[in-house]
Design a protein around this motif. Structure first.
Motif, PDB file in Angstrom:
ATOM      1  N   TYR A  59      -7.830   2.245   3.187  1.00 40.22           N
ATOM      2  CA  TYR A  59      -7.481   1.650   1.909  1.00 40.22           C
ATOM      3  C   TYR A  59      -8.442   0.506   1.601  1.00 40.22           C
ATOM      4  O   TYR A  59      -8.967  -0.149   2.511  1.00 40.22           O
ATOM      5  CB  TYR A  59      -6.053   1.086   1.927  1.00 40.22           C
ATOM      6  CG  TYR A  59      -4.970   2.097   2.167  1.00 40.22           C
ATOM      7  CD1 TYR A  59      -4.297   2.701   1.113  1.00 40.22           C
ATOM      8  CD2 TYR A  59      -4.585   2.437   3.469  1.00 40.22           C
ATOM      9  CE1 TYR A  59      -3.276   3.623   1.333  1.00 40.22           C
ATOM     10  CE2 TYR A  59      -3.572   3.352   3.699  1.00 40.22           C
ATOM     11  CZ  TYR A  59      -2.926   3.935   2.630  1.00 40.22           C
ATOM     12  OH  TYR A  59      -1.906   4.835   2.861  1.00 40.22           O
ATOM     13  N   ASP A  60      -8.633   0.265   0.320  1.00 40.76           N
ATOM     14  CA  ASP A  60      -9.374  -0.907  -0.133  1.00 40.76           C
ATOM     15  C   ASP A  60      -8.418  -2.095  -0.144  1.00 40.76           C
ATOM     16  O   ASP A  60      -7.383  -2.058  -0.815  1.00 40.76           O
ATOM     17  CB  ASP A  60      -9.944  -0.657  -1.533  1.00 40.76           C
ATOM     18  CG  ASP A  60     -10.833  -1.782  -2.010  1.00 40.76           C
ATOM     19  OD1 ASP A  60     -10.305  -2.879  -2.278  1.00 40.76           O
ATOM     20  OD2 ASP A  60     -12.042  -1.563  -2.139  1.00 40.76           O
ATOM     21  N   ARG A 119      -9.290   9.773   3.600  1.00 37.45           N
ATOM     22  CA  ARG A 119      -8.328  10.266   4.582  1.00 37.45           C
ATOM     23  C   ARG A 119      -8.937  11.452   5.301  1.00 37.45           C
ATOM     24  O   ARG A 119      -9.545  12.327   4.682  1.00 37.45           O
ATOM     25  CB  ARG A 119      -7.009  10.673   3.933  1.00 37.45           C
ATOM     26  CG  ARG A 119      -6.080  11.420   4.903  1.00 37.45           C
ATOM     27  CD  ARG A 119      -4.720  11.694   4.334  1.00 37.45           C
ATOM     28  NE  ARG A 119      -3.886  10.494   4.353  1.00 37.45           N
ATOM     29  CZ  ARG A 119      -2.560  10.522   4.231  1.00 37.45           C
ATOM     30  NH1 ARG A 119      -1.931  11.674   4.072  1.00 37.45           N
ATOM     31  NH2 ARG A 119      -1.870   9.407   4.257  1.00 37.45           N
ATOM     32  N   PHE A 151       0.848  -1.177   0.000  1.00 41.38           N
ATOM     33  CA  PHE A 151       0.000   0.000   0.000  1.00 41.38           C
ATOM     34  C   PHE A 151       0.896   1.244   0.000  1.00 41.38           C
ATOM     35  O   PHE A 151       1.984   1.230   0.583  1.00 41.38           O
ATOM     36  CB  PHE A 151      -0.903   0.022   1.227  1.00 41.38           C
ATOM     37  CG  PHE A 151      -1.861  -1.131   1.301  1.00 41.38           C
ATOM     38  CD1 PHE A 151      -3.172  -0.994   0.874  1.00 41.38           C
ATOM     39  CD2 PHE A 151      -1.447  -2.364   1.798  1.00 41.38           C
ATOM     40  CE1 PHE A 151      -4.056  -2.060   0.952  1.00 41.38           C
ATOM     41  CE2 PHE A 151      -2.329  -3.426   1.886  1.00 41.38           C
ATOM     42  CZ  PHE A 151      -3.637  -3.278   1.449  1.00 41.38           C
ATOM     43  N   HIS A 190     -11.312  -3.506   4.344  1.00 41.19           N
ATOM     44  CA  HIS A 190     -10.665  -2.206   4.508  1.00 41.19           C
ATOM     45  C   HIS A 190      -9.437  -2.315   5.420  1.00 41.19           C
ATOM     46  O   HIS A 190      -9.441  -3.069   6.395  1.00 41.19           O
ATOM     47  CB  HIS A 190     -11.636  -1.193   5.108  1.00 41.19           C
ATOM     48  CG  HIS A 190     -12.931  -1.077   4.372  1.00 41.19           C
ATOM     49  ND1 HIS A 190     -13.073  -0.349   3.222  1.00 41.19           N
ATOM     50  CD2 HIS A 190     -14.150  -1.635   4.628  1.00 41.19           C
ATOM     51  CE1 HIS A 190     -14.319  -0.436   2.804  1.00 41.19           C
ATOM     52  NE2 HIS A 190     -14.995  -1.212   3.631  1.00 41.19           N
ATOM     53  N   THR A 204      -6.269   7.026   7.570  1.00 39.84           N
ATOM     54  CA  THR A 204      -6.380   6.737   6.146  1.00 39.84           C
ATOM     55  C   THR A 204      -7.004   5.362   5.968  1.00 39.84           C
ATOM     56  O   THR A 204      -6.660   4.422   6.686  1.00 39.84           O
ATOM     57  CB  THR A 204      -5.008   6.785   5.464  1.00 39.84           C
ATOM     58  OG1 THR A 204      -4.398   8.067   5.720  1.00 39.84           O
ATOM     59  CG2 THR A 204      -5.122   6.589   3.960  1.00 39.84           C
ATOM     60  N   THR A 257      -5.888  -2.040  -3.035  1.00 37.80           N
ATOM     61  CA  THR A 257      -4.862  -1.274  -2.310  1.00 37.80           C
ATOM     62  C   THR A 257      -5.005   0.231  -2.516  1.00 37.80           C
ATOM     63  O   THR A 257      -4.137   0.996  -2.109  1.00 37.80           O
ATOM     64  CB  THR A 257      -3.423  -1.705  -2.680  1.00 37.80           C
ATOM     65  OG1 THR A 257      -3.107  -1.260  -4.003  1.00 37.80           O
ATOM     66  CG2 THR A 257      -3.246  -3.212  -2.570  1.00 37.80           C
ATOM     67  N   ALA A 258      -6.095   0.674  -3.145  1.00 36.20           N
ATOM     68  CA  ALA A 258      -6.286   2.109  -3.401  1.00 36.20           C
ATOM     69  C   ALA A 258      -6.736   2.813  -2.120  1.00 36.20           C
ATOM     70  O   ALA A 258      -7.482   2.256  -1.306  1.00 36.20           O
ATOM     71  CB  ALA A 258      -7.318   2.319  -4.490  1.00 36.20           C
ATOM     72  N   GLN A 259      -6.267   4.025  -1.952  1.00 34.54           N
ATOM     73  CA  GLN A 259      -6.726   4.843  -0.829  1.00 34.54           C
ATOM     74  C   GLN A 259      -8.138   5.320  -1.110  1.00 34.54           C
ATOM     75  O   GLN A 259      -8.422   5.880  -2.170  1.00 34.54           O
ATOM     76  CB  GLN A 259      -5.795   6.035  -0.633  1.00 34.54           C
ATOM     77  CG  GLN A 259      -6.197   6.962   0.513  1.00 34.54           C
ATOM     78  CD  GLN A 259      -5.236   8.122   0.695  1.00 34.54           C
ATOM     79  OE1 GLN A 259      -4.022   7.945   0.718  1.00 34.54           O
ATOM     80  NE2 GLN A 259      -5.772   9.313   0.808  1.00 34.54           N
ATOM     81  N   THR A 260      -9.037   5.120  -0.162  1.00 34.05           N
ATOM     82  CA  THR A 260     -10.425   5.503  -0.360  1.00 34.05           C
ATOM     83  C   THR A 260     -10.854   6.688   0.484  1.00 34.05           C
ATOM     84  O   THR A 260     -11.852   7.342   0.183  1.00 34.05           O
ATOM     85  CB  THR A 260     -11.361   4.317  -0.046  1.00 34.05           C
ATOM     86  OG1 THR A 260     -11.148   3.894   1.309  1.00 34.05           O
ATOM     87  CG2 THR A 260     -11.087   3.155  -0.994  1.00 34.05           C
TER      88      THR A 260
END
Length: 548
Positions: free
Chosen positions: A293-294, A303, A264, A279, A291, A298-301
């Motif tokens: 993440y999915d 923050r 990540f 998550h 923060t 691994t994408a930030q969803t």
């Protein structure tokens, strides 16, 4: 027809010092009166909350479940409801540190490093069900629960007397079953799906040990070498099936092949995986942020950040769609706050707000906006919380603002004072989408005002002159009792103070003066205004002849 002007103030009846004192006093009264017209409203009920953990200086762990949140530290456990409001405190728990809650949230295990015990609590009554003595394993600190076995990381720190043992909770008096020993600090532990991971801490290179605990004894699968992989471990989290462990460097390791399989973006001090495995939550190393993440992409969803505090390592927990963490203020008092990030795992929403960039005090301004959900749809009619914040920091709520079916909304407000006025709109969110807010600032000018001064156009030295006038604020009523200052100049000479006068309830005023010299007299009446009304002045000319 206007009422009679107030009783005149004769020239020379006020000293300069008394005049200044009266002007300062009246200015203060006007400013206070303007502030009292705005009520202080409570903050919106949605969005993140902060709860001071008064009396707690060190937080060790956080666990959530069954509508409650538990924070351990300082020989106690603070209990809150699911919104972070403190409900109870459990005391007399020497060295309360690691927490582990059963899947049904009815019981919780607590490591008491100061008592060489692990206790079992009823999470409803908060009563101690049993106490398990774990001596001679010093300072039990970190816990993880898997089925009917509790794994304990112990060690008093910096002495290589740490290790891990297991407790079979199905027996009435569990006896510690050693797994590993001679570790520098109390190691971090996480167990799930027949896998136990043990992470060293406090070293410049920390090994990560993986064990198969599907049988009656723990069997080591292998070690992920800290030196070879540059591991400095402060926290770890294991997926619910035990297949992947995520470290605070945000790399994920397969617990069977012992290879790095996930990565990540970024790094963290603390990590936690949601119970459904969808998550990953992290807190920053020094910055105050949570923060999300999915886990699949691994994408930030999401923050969210907080100010003036730093996250406490290891105090991160999911509670439904919310995430809790403990923050430590950057002060010598070491005050702790429980931070609740509401709806952190939900899809987001967006509020747009547009206001005029400028306005005028006491003149209505109209704002427009729109609420949309992450998928671009509108949630239908939704109540919004609209707050107006004045330059002095006071705020009030503007009631009755609701979106239309397409998400659009509008509201009108009349700024009560001048200055930078901020409007904030908050949507509380719903079960499917996270709350959102938007704000806009209007630079508000003071309302215009004017003074009309009337009187004779000629006069004689030694004979009294009478003047009247009106303080006018256009479509608004000027403040009653406004303090006006009267000056005169004679034939272009120096400005001379005549005195002061107050307006009546409709803005009228009057004064008298007896000229002592001939020449062209210019009388000027000035008003300094307020934080609502502009400064203004009015003049009147009188030709004064000498005595006949």
């Amino acid at each position: 027809m206007r009422p009679s002007p107030p009783k005149p103030v004769r020239a020379g009846t006020l000293s300069i010092a008394r005049l200044i004192a009266r002007m300062i006093a009246l200015s203060s009264v006007l400013a206070i009166a303007a502030g009292l017209t705005v009520a202080v409203a409570p903050a919106g009920s949605a969005a993140d909350s902060m709860t001071y953990l008064d009396g707690m200086t060190k937080a060790r762990d956080v666990a959530a479940g069954g509508g409650k949140v538990f924070i351990s530290g300082d020989d106690q456990i603070v209990v809150t409801d699911s919104r972070g409001t403190i409900t109870d405190t459990i005391t007399d728990l020497p060295g309360a540190s690691g927490l582990a809650m059963t899947p049904d949230s009815t019981r919780m295990f607590v490591a008491l490093s100061g008592a060489q015990q692990v206790i079992e609590l009823d999470t409803d009554s908060l009563a101690v069900i049993r106490r398990i003595d774990v001596a001679p394993h010093p300072c039990p600190s970190n816990l993880t629960l898997s089925a009917d076995r509790l794994w304990v990381g112990y060690g008093c720190g910096n002495t290589f007397n740490g290790g891990v043992f297991g407790l079979d909770l199905s027996t009435a008096s569990p006896e510690p079953a050693p797994v590993v020993s001679n570790i520098y600090n109390a190691p971090l532990v996480a167990a799930a799906g027949g896998t136990l991971v043990v992470g060293e801490t406090g070293l410049s290179a920390c090994d990560l040990m993986v064990y198969d605990v599907s049988g009656t004894t723990a069997t080591q699968r292998g070690v992920i070498n800290g030196s070879e992989n540059s591991l400095v471990i402060s926290d770890l989290a294991l997926t619910s099936d035990g297949s992947v462990v995520i470290l605070n460097d945000l790399d994920g390791w397969d617990t069977t092949s012992l290879t790095r399989t996930l990565s990540f973006e970024g790094s963290a001090a603390s990590v936690a995986i949601s119970p459904d495995g969808a998550h990953l939550a992290t807190t920053g190393m020094t910055s105050s942020n949570i923060t999300i993440y999915d886990m699949g992409t691994t994408a930030q969803t999401y923050r969210v950040s907080a100010s003036y505090a730093s996250p406490v390592t290891g105090t991160l927990a999911f509670s439904g769609t919310d995430v809790f963490a403990v923050l430590e203020e950057s002060t010598s008092q070491r005050r702790l706050r429980l931070w609740r990030a509401e709806g952190a795992t939900l899809p987001g929403s967006t509020l747009e707000l547009a206001t005029p960039s400028t306005g005028t005090a006491l003149v209505p301004v109209t704002a427009t906006g729109r609420l949309t959900q992450a998928d671009g749809s509108a949630p239908g009619p939704q109540p919004l919380v609209v707050t107006r914040k004045l330059p002095d920091g006071t705020s009030t709520t503007i009631p009755g603002v609701t979106t239309s079916p397409d998400g659009a909304f509008t509201f009108t407000d009349t700024p009560p004072v001048s200055g930078a006025i901020t409007y904030e709109v908050l949507w509380n969110g719903n079960a499917d989408f996270r709350w959102s807010r938007a704000s806009a600032t209007v630079t508000v000018a003071r309302h215009p005002s004017s003074i009309t001064l009337s009187g004779p156009t000629t006069g004689v030295v030694g004979k009294q002159l009478s003047f009247s006038g009106v303080l006018d604020a256009g479509d608004q009523t000027p403040p009653s009792g406004a303090l006006l200052v009267v000056y005169r100049t004679v034939s272009g000479g120096n400005l001379q103070l005549v005195g002061t006068v107050n307006t009546n309830s409709e803005g009228s005023f009057g004064f008298v003066d007896t000229p002592t010299a001939g020449g062209e007299h210019v009388y000027e009446v000035r008003w300094d205004g307020t934080n609502v009304f502009m400064y203004t002045s009015g003049t009147h000319n009188v030709t004064v002849r000498g005595r006949p």
